[in-house]
Design an enzyme around this catalytic site. Sequence first.
Site, mmCIF file in Angstrom:
data_model
loop_
_atom_site.group_PDB
_atom_site.id
_atom_site.type_symbol
_atom_site.label_atom_id
_atom_site.label_comp_id
_atom_site.label_asym_id
_atom_site.label_seq_id
_atom_site.Cartn_x
_atom_site.Cartn_y
_atom_site.Cartn_z
ATOM 1 N N SER A 259 -2.905 -7.914 2.528
ATOM 2 C CA SER A 259 -3.254 -7.785 3.953
ATOM 3 C C SER A 259 -3.805 -9.105 4.502
ATOM 4 O O SER A 259 -3.500 -9.497 5.627
ATOM 5 C CB SER A 259 -4.317 -6.704 4.158
ATOM 6 O OG SER A 259 -3.839 -5.465 3.734
ATOM 7 N N HIS B 87 0.841 -1.204 0.000
ATOM 8 C CA HIS B 87 0.000 0.000 0.000
ATOM 9 C C HIS B 87 0.879 1.258 0.000
ATOM 10 O O HIS B 87 0.622 2.207 -0.741
ATOM 11 C CB HIS B 87 -0.875 0.049 1.256
ATOM 12 C CG HIS B 87 -1.987 -0.967 1.314
ATOM 13 N ND1 HIS B 87 -2.153 -1.822 2.378
ATOM 14 C CD2 HIS B 87 -2.994 -1.250 0.462
ATOM 15 C CE1 HIS B 87 -3.221 -2.570 2.181
ATOM 16 N NE2 HIS B 87 -3.748 -2.263 1.023
ATOM 17 N N ARG C 213 -2.036 -6.204 -8.423
ATOM 18 C CA ARG C 213 -0.992 -7.182 -8.114
ATOM 19 C C ARG C 213 -0.956 -8.191 -9.241
ATOM 20 O O ARG C 213 -0.498 -7.899 -10.323
ATOM 21 C CB ARG C 213 -1.267 -7.838 -6.764
ATOM 22 C CG ARG C 213 -0.920 -6.952 -5.599
ATOM 23 C CD ARG C 213 -1.545 -7.402 -4.331
ATOM 24 N NE ARG C 213 -2.990 -7.248 -4.381
ATOM 25 C CZ ARG C 213 -3.787 -7.307 -3.339
ATOM 26 N NH1 ARG C 213 -3.295 -7.560 -2.164
ATOM 27 N NH2 ARG C 213 -5.090 -7.133 -3.468
ATOM 28 N N LYS D 201 -16.380 -7.188 5.334
ATOM 29 C CA LYS D 201 -15.132 -7.960 5.257
ATOM 30 C C LYS D 201 -14.679 -8.401 6.645
ATOM 31 O O LYS D 201 -13.642 -9.059 6.774
ATOM 32 C CB LYS D 201 -14.027 -7.112 4.610
ATOM 33 C CG LYS D 201 -13.891 -7.315 3.106
ATOM 34 C CD LYS D 201 -12.548 -6.759 2.611
ATOM 35 C CE LYS D 201 -12.195 -7.213 1.217
ATOM 36 N NZ LYS D 201 -10.892 -6.665 0.779
#
Length: 182
Positions: A138, A22, A100, A46
């Site tokens: 993460s 990040h 990514r 989430k």
Amino acid sequence: MATQKPLVGVYPGTFDPITKGHLDIIRRATRMTDRLVIGVAVNAGKGPLFSVDERVAMVRAQVDEHLASVADSIAVEPFSHLLMDFVCDMGATLIVRGLRAVSDFEYEFQMAGMNAYLNAHVETVFLMASDRYQLIASRLVKEIAKHGGDVSAFVPPAVAEALKTRYGMGRQRPPAGEPNGD
Ligand code: ADP
């Protein structure tokens, strides 16, 4: 001659927690914008490990520590409503997302398309982190930390500490002879 309006970008995400990936995207995004707003999504769906206030504070602290030279041009704000409404509230015309692997592409492609439909005046741009940070996620960082693994290659030291504390690994072991609750 008309003066150009400052270019404001929003980098939205869950940041649960903020990683070196990040931070790399934030650094790159500041090169393209006059002002960058990091939008920390409440994202209750989430089931985040850290509360939105904790995530905002962590992002702010990491930006101030690791991106000090551009920290003044970066704001960190929580949001819980529609991203496009948040972007408009912030006076932004750019959404920054990180990419990514190919696995990110389909979701990001769909989201960018839907957002373009909602507001054609806002562009989404995708940035890639440098290769040493590209694989960091993460979700995996939390998985490693949960099992007591070393996450120092993936997150800044203060975030690694926060993960340890949250998973109860930061506590002192009780003196010998006392039950340790294991
Ligand atoms: P979200 O729940 O919106 O996916 P994340 O905090 O997981 O929130 O990610 C925010 C944005 O940062 C996403 O665009 C994601 O693809 C990007 N991102 C996360 N980690 C990396 C990384 N290591 N390299 C590049 N982009 C990343």
